[in-house]
Enzyme design. Sequence first.
Site, short mmCIF file in Angstrom:
data_model
loop_
_atom_site.label_atom_id
_atom_site.label_comp_id
_atom_site.label_asym_id
_atom_site.label_seq_id
_atom_site.Cartn_x
_atom_site.Cartn_y
_atom_site.Cartn_z
N GLU A 524 -125.34 -52.63 -36.95
CA GLU A 524 -125.15 -53.42 -35.72
C GLU A 524 -126.24 -53.00 -34.74
O GLU A 524 -126.49 -51.81 -34.54
CB GLU A 524 -123.77 -53.17 -35.09
N ASN A 583 -125.16 -58.75 -31.26
CA ASN A 583 -124.12 -59.20 -30.31
C ASN A 583 -124.62 -60.37 -29.45
O ASN A 583 -125.75 -60.33 -28.95
CB ASN A 583 -123.73 -58.06 -29.38
N GLU A 615 -122.40 -61.55 -33.91
CA GLU A 615 -121.13 -61.00 -33.46
C GLU A 615 -120.69 -61.69 -32.16
O GLU A 615 -121.41 -61.69 -31.17
CB GLU A 615 -121.24 -59.48 -33.22
N ASP A 645 -115.85 -59.97 -33.12
CA ASP A 645 -115.93 -58.60 -32.61
C ASP A 645 -114.64 -58.24 -31.88
O ASP A 645 -113.94 -59.13 -31.39
CB ASP A 645 -117.12 -58.52 -31.63
N GLU A 702 -114.04 -50.44 -36.53
CA GLU A 702 -114.96 -49.81 -35.56
C GLU A 702 -114.38 -48.50 -35.06
O GLU A 702 -113.15 -48.32 -35.05
CB GLU A 702 -115.15 -50.73 -34.36
P1 C2E Z 1 -119.37 -53.24 -29.40
O1 C2E Z 1 -120.08 -54.46 -29.82
O2 C2E Z 1 -117.94 -53.13 -29.73
O3 C2E Z 1 -120.18 -52.04 -30.00
C1 C2E Z 1 -119.61 -50.92 -30.51
C2 C2E Z 1 -119.54 -49.86 -29.55
O4 C2E Z 1 -118.73 -48.77 -30.06
C3 C2E Z 1 -120.92 -49.23 -29.27
O5 C2E Z 1 -120.97 -48.81 -27.93
C4 C2E Z 1 -120.89 -47.99 -30.13
O6 C2E Z 1 -121.74 -46.98 -29.75
C5 C2E Z 1 -119.45 -47.57 -30.02
N1 C2E Z 1 -119.01 -46.72 -31.14
C6 C2E Z 1 -119.35 -46.77 -32.40
N2 C2E Z 1 -118.69 -45.85 -33.12
C7 C2E Z 1 -117.90 -45.17 -32.27
C8 C2E Z 1 -117.00 -44.11 -32.44
O7 C2E Z 1 -116.73 -43.54 -33.52
N3 C2E Z 1 -116.33 -43.69 -31.38
C9 C2E Z 1 -116.55 -44.28 -30.14
N4 C2E Z 1 -115.87 -43.82 -29.11
N5 C2E Z 1 -117.42 -45.29 -29.95
C10 C2E Z 1 -118.10 -45.73 -31.02
P2 C2E Z 1 -122.17 -49.16 -27.06
O8 C2E Z 1 -123.41 -49.10 -27.86
O9 C2E Z 1 -122.05 -48.31 -25.88
O10 C2E Z 1 -121.96 -50.63 -26.74
C11 C2E Z 1 -120.90 -51.02 -25.94
C12 C2E Z 1 -120.78 -52.50 -25.91
O11 C2E Z 1 -121.88 -53.06 -25.30
C13 C2E Z 1 -120.77 -53.12 -27.27
O12 C2E Z 1 -119.53 -53.04 -27.83
C14 C2E Z 1 -121.15 -54.52 -26.96
O13 C2E Z 1 -120.02 -55.26 -26.57
C15 C2E Z 1 -122.07 -54.35 -25.82
N6 C2E Z 1 -123.46 -54.46 -26.30
C16 C2E Z 1 -124.26 -53.52 -26.78
N7 C2E Z 1 -125.47 -54.06 -27.08
C17 C2E Z 1 -125.40 -55.37 -26.76
C18 C2E Z 1 -126.32 -56.47 -26.85
O14 C2E Z 1 -127.48 -56.36 -27.29
N8 C2E Z 1 -125.88 -57.68 -26.41
C19 C2E Z 1 -124.61 -57.84 -25.95
N9 C2E Z 1 -124.25 -59.03 -25.55
N10 C2E Z 1 -123.74 -56.85 -25.86
C20 C2E Z 1 -124.13 -55.61 -26.29
CA CA Z 2 -120.40 -55.65 -31.49
CA CA Z 3 -116.78 -54.11 -31.08
#
Ligand code: C2E
Ligand code: CA
Ligand code: CA
Length: 745
Positions: A524, A583, A615, A645, A702
Amino acid sequence: MKYRITGFKRSFGIILAAVLAVAVGSVVYWQKVTNRLAIDARQSIVIVSRELTENFERLLGAELQVLTALSVSLEEPAALDSKPQLITYLNRQNRRNSFEMTGVQFPDGETVFSNGQTQQNFLSKEEEATAYEHSHYVSSRRKDPFSKKDILVLAVPLRANGEKLGLVFATQPVVFYEQALASSSMHGEGLSFILTKQGDIVISYPEVPFDNLFDFSQKAVFDKGLSAEQMRRDINFGKEGLTGYSVNGNHRFSSYRPLAYNGWYGLSVLPTQSMAEKAQELMLMSLVLCLSIIAVLVVLLIFILRLQYQSSKALYKMGFVDPLIEGDNLNAFRMKFAKAEQGLKEKGLPVALALVNVNRFKAVNDIYGFEQGDQILKQVAEALQTGLEEGELFCRSGADVFLLLLACPDRDELGRRLDALLDRAGRFCRTGGECLPLSLTCGVYVIDEDVPFYIMMDRANLAWASAKQHAGRSCAFYDEAYRREIVNEKRIESSMEQAMLNGEFRIYLQPKCDFKTGITRSAEALVRWEHPEKGLIPPDRFIPVFERNGFVLKLDLFILEESLRLLKRWLEEEKPVVPIGVNFSRLHLEDPSFIETLSSMADQYGVPHSLLEIELTESVVFGNLERMKQVIDGLHEKGFSVAMDDFGSGYSSLNVLKNLYFDCIKLDKEFLAKGEGNPRMRQVISGAVEMIKGLGSSIVAEGVETKEQAEFLSRIGCDMAQGYLFSRPLPAGEFEKRLQDETKK
Ligand code: C2E
Ligand code: CA
Ligand code: CA
């Protein structure tokens, strides 16, 4: 309304001042005119009396000359010899001149008249002597011996070679002179007199019922500084003069001048009353003019005031009255604010500014129309207003926004009061007996700082925005932390464009792994902001901001492009390749060319569409099913796979999934967390997984952090795990290395 009263007071003052000024002016004008007329009267009476004396002297002089000529013609000794001849001669002469009668008085006293009569001593010895002495003589008034008319007698001596031969005389009726005096009587308004030094009236015009002016003047009341005595003295000494007096209340001016005959005086009298009448007439005319001018001015003033009042009333209404609720608008609220705030503070109460907004009012308008919408707003305003206590303020500040200035003895108490108030205001809204599900949100700023009004408004507004963000809360109080958050958001917004140009946004990749082997099956793409000062900023801090301002559209495409660039390079360099999930924010769904853009970008990089997974978050999916189906179908047509998602984070309805086909469902990490040590939840999760599997979608779990989680998820049938247990999101280089290492194994 204050402006009105002061306006009237001022105008009343102006009118009063104008009337006073006119009154004072009139009095002064009256006095000036009266004085002026008195001076004029004096001047004209002097002129008249001069005219009188001159005319009279000229007349007598002319008559005496005629008489002298007659005497010269009689100096021939023969002329006097025969009495009958003399009488004939006199008679003839008499017809040529204007005398009543002529005659000769001989030294022996014998008097011959032109009418043929004779007499002894018609003129006395003294009169005869005077005539010889002065070469002429004018008598006093006396009676004609024949006609008994009042006459004057004029005489000149008759001499031959120095020898006294007698006197030639003529008689003239007084009436004749009276007529001469008439011309000097000021058109009948005045009186003309010829007087002796003793005040005896020789001639008067018109006739008067007394013989002596001095006697008569005893009855008169003389002006200050003047007296009958003085006039008498003047006349005695042959001086001319001017005097003023009243008889029976009628004032007169009188001027007297000596005459060249017999020490007589010419005296003119002019009643000042006629002058006063003229003055009064003049005054009256001036007054009428003044009054009409004042009347016109007053009418004009009233007209202007009325206009002013009406326009200021209209202006006030325009500026301070809300046309819908017919109460205060924001301007009026601001105007009254300081005083009301002060009043509440004086009671020892803290003060709060509350901003109330009707939620989704646009929908109310759309459904029920503007007219009903207005009625509802009116009712809301009424309800809010009736909840006010003494000294508190209320206004409608905009469409569906209301402001309240309230006493705030305690936050909790005010919160409860507002909740009840909003509840009541929301319940009121009935249209045609139907009750709308109307809710109101309120932001409160407890005024704890001396800041300008607009800042208070901002703070109440911020509080309102925060209440709005937290669903289920109808009221929020402003607090500093929230403000900082907003400030931070503003900072993010102001620097995002430049950050994009500077390449501060980076792509991180998190593997989705096989439960058993831990091998990476796909990835991802997750964005990171490498801020030059703040370091690595996680997406949760800025994605929501970008969602609000739309920048997320640009960012998502940037991450897509980064993903495509990686895939392209891996393919070209024949490195191990896995599909990458990208995403996409819900905002893309509103873009009709979304699918086309994705497709053409992938083609541009020559990347097979099957290597991309789109996603879309759960909340988006359930927002607009129709559109969602369109998008999913469109993406499938282009060969992309589609993942849902954050499944389980919100209002998932498994039924909906029957109508939409997702290649993959990603179980939300919170959903899994709820299952931790909760057997019932675990059952729900496994039931959901079973159902999803039944629909043919693969399942990614996830946030897998522990082995137990992994075991459970694997056991219930999840296909892949994405979580720290397997790998954190990695920078592109590290991810690449991980893939390579895995293939080597
Ligand atoms: P998401 O799409 O649900 O992405 C997964 C989030 O869960 C990611 O946080 C990831 O680092 C985190 N994660 C993965 N494994 C674990 C784990 O074992 N434990 C915990 N506590 N967290 C874990 P991240 O990278 O901080 O991203 C947060 C949200 O930001 C994403 O949720 C997504 O909704 C949004 N996001 C990130 N990049 C993009 C992007 O390029 N475009 C858009 N529209 N949204 C994005
Ligand atoms: Ca996602
Ligand atoms: Ca997610």
